[in-house]
Design an enzyme around this catalytic site. Structure first.
Site, PDB file in Angstrom:
ATOM      1  N   GLY A 295       0.839  -1.189   0.000  1.00  0.00           N
ATOM      2  CA  GLY A 295       0.000   0.000   0.000  1.00  0.00           C
ATOM      3  C   GLY A 295       0.867   1.229   0.000  1.00  0.00           C
TER       4      GLY A 295
ATOM      5  N   GLN B 200       3.197   9.813   1.516  1.00  0.00           N
ATOM      6  CA  GLN B 200       4.454   9.086   1.330  1.00  0.00           C
ATOM      7  C   GLN B 200       5.135   9.424   0.016  1.00  0.00           C
ATOM      8  OE1 GLN B 200       2.672   5.041   2.355  1.00  0.00           O
ATOM      9  NE2 GLN B 200       4.728   4.899   3.193  1.00  0.00           N
TER      10      GLN B 200
ATOM     11  N   CYS C 283       7.001  -0.522   6.406  1.00  0.00           N
ATOM     12  CA  CYS C 283       6.502   0.706   5.796  1.00  0.00           C
ATOM     13  C   CYS C 283       7.580   1.262   4.892  1.00  0.00           C
ATOM     14  CB  CYS C 283       6.170   1.711   6.906  1.00  0.00           C
ATOM     15  SG  CYS C 283       5.563   3.279   6.284  1.00  0.00           S
ATOM     16  N   LEU C 284       7.203   1.710   3.691  1.00  0.00           N
ATOM     17  CA  LEU C 284       8.194   2.240   2.760  1.00  0.00           C
ATOM     18  C   LEU C 284       8.850   3.520   3.296  1.00  0.00           C
ATOM     19  CD1 LEU C 284       6.331   1.682  -0.630  1.00  0.00           C
ATOM     20  CD2 LEU C 284       8.057   0.218   0.432  1.00  0.00           C
TER      21      LEU C 284
ATOM     22  N   HIS D  43      -3.241   0.686   8.334  1.00  0.00           N
ATOM     23  CA  HIS D  43      -1.886   1.231   8.193  1.00  0.00           C
ATOM     24  C   HIS D  43      -1.880   2.435   7.231  1.00  0.00           C
ATOM     25  CE1 HIS D  43       2.648   0.594   7.688  1.00  0.00           C
ATOM     26  NE2 HIS D  43       2.349   1.496   6.767  1.00  0.00           N
ATOM     27  N   GLU D  44      -2.522   2.266   6.071  1.00  0.00           N
ATOM     28  CA  GLU D  44      -2.465   3.327   5.053  1.00  0.00           C
ATOM     29  C   GLU D  44      -3.293   4.546   5.457  1.00  0.00           C
ATOM     30  OE1 GLU D  44      -0.212   3.194   2.953  1.00  0.00           O
ATOM     31  OE2 GLU D  44       0.221   1.069   3.216  1.00  0.00           O
TER      32      GLU D  44
ATOM     33  N   HIS E  95      -1.670   6.926   7.750  1.00  0.00           N
ATOM     34  CA  HIS E  95      -0.762   7.897   7.103  1.00  0.00           C
ATOM     35  C   HIS E  95      -1.495   9.206   6.781  1.00  0.00           C
ATOM     36  CE1 HIS E  95       3.029   5.819   6.610  1.00  0.00           C
ATOM     37  NE2 HIS E  95       2.471   4.778   6.021  1.00  0.00           N
TER      38      HIS E  95
HETATM   39 ZN    ZN Z   1       3.406   2.960   5.734  1.00  0.00          ZN
END
Ligand code: ZN
Length: 180
Positions: free
Chosen positions: A51, A56, A104-105, A146-147, A150
């Site tokens: 995701g 991000q 997480c990226l 999670h997304e 953000h």
């Molecule tokens: Zn993340």
């Protein structure tokens, strides 16, 4: 195709509450949001993410993309077809929790054990402005939490209850992956 630069922890954009997307702007054929969503999908695929949220890639707007199909970091989960969600909101988060090792990226190389609600209700729009409302469980429910975090300026570290369960990826594989 364009792969965007991924923002990393410490960049203030990751700590801002993202702005709602204007649906007219979203569906405007002369607008740039459809191209931006394509770029987000390209970036997620290139970086091997499950995701990605717009902050991000340094844009504080309420867009997330998801896709899961045989990712080596999450080998045993149910596939999620490629999805873009606009202005997503979660409600009816279940008291029942599941613990999962997230990455997480924007926190590249970390894994952390995070408790999440086992089931959530999602309200959002798709990339064409069509309303989505559904109950979600399992891995997809975790990815959504999670997304969408953000978009509220939160990262998975904020949701951890036990920071002794924070690990680098290599040490995670060495010490925490259950081997049969
Ligand atoms: Zn993340």
């Amino acid at each position: 195709m364009a792969v965007l630069k991924v923002t990393k922890l410490g960049n203030p954009v990751l700590r801002q509450v993202a702005k709602e997307v204007d649906l007219q702007e979203l569906t405007d054929p002369k607008g740039e949001l459809q191209g931006f969503i394509d770029d987000m999908i390209d970036t997620m695929r290139e970086e091997d993410g499950v995701g990605l949220a717009a902050p991000q890639v340094n844009r504080s707007i309420q867009v997330v993309v998801l896709e899961y199909d045989d990712n080596e970091r999450y080998p045993e989960e149910t596939p999620i077809p490629v999805t873009a969600l606009i202005n997503p909101v979660l409600s009816e988060l279940s008291e029942e929790r599941v613990q999962g090792w997230e990455s997480c990226l924007s926190l590249i190389d970390f894994r952390g054990l995070v408790p999440r609600s086992a089931s959530v209700r999602l309200k959002a729009y798709d990339r064409y402005g069509k309303k989505i409302e559904k109950q979600v469980t399992g891995f997809e429910a975790v990815v959504l939490q999670h997304e969408i975090d953000h978009l509220q300026g939160k990262v998975f570290l904020d949701r951890m209850e036990d920071l002794t369960k924070l690990s680098y990826q290599a040490e995670f594989e060495e010490f925490w992956v259950k081997r049969d």
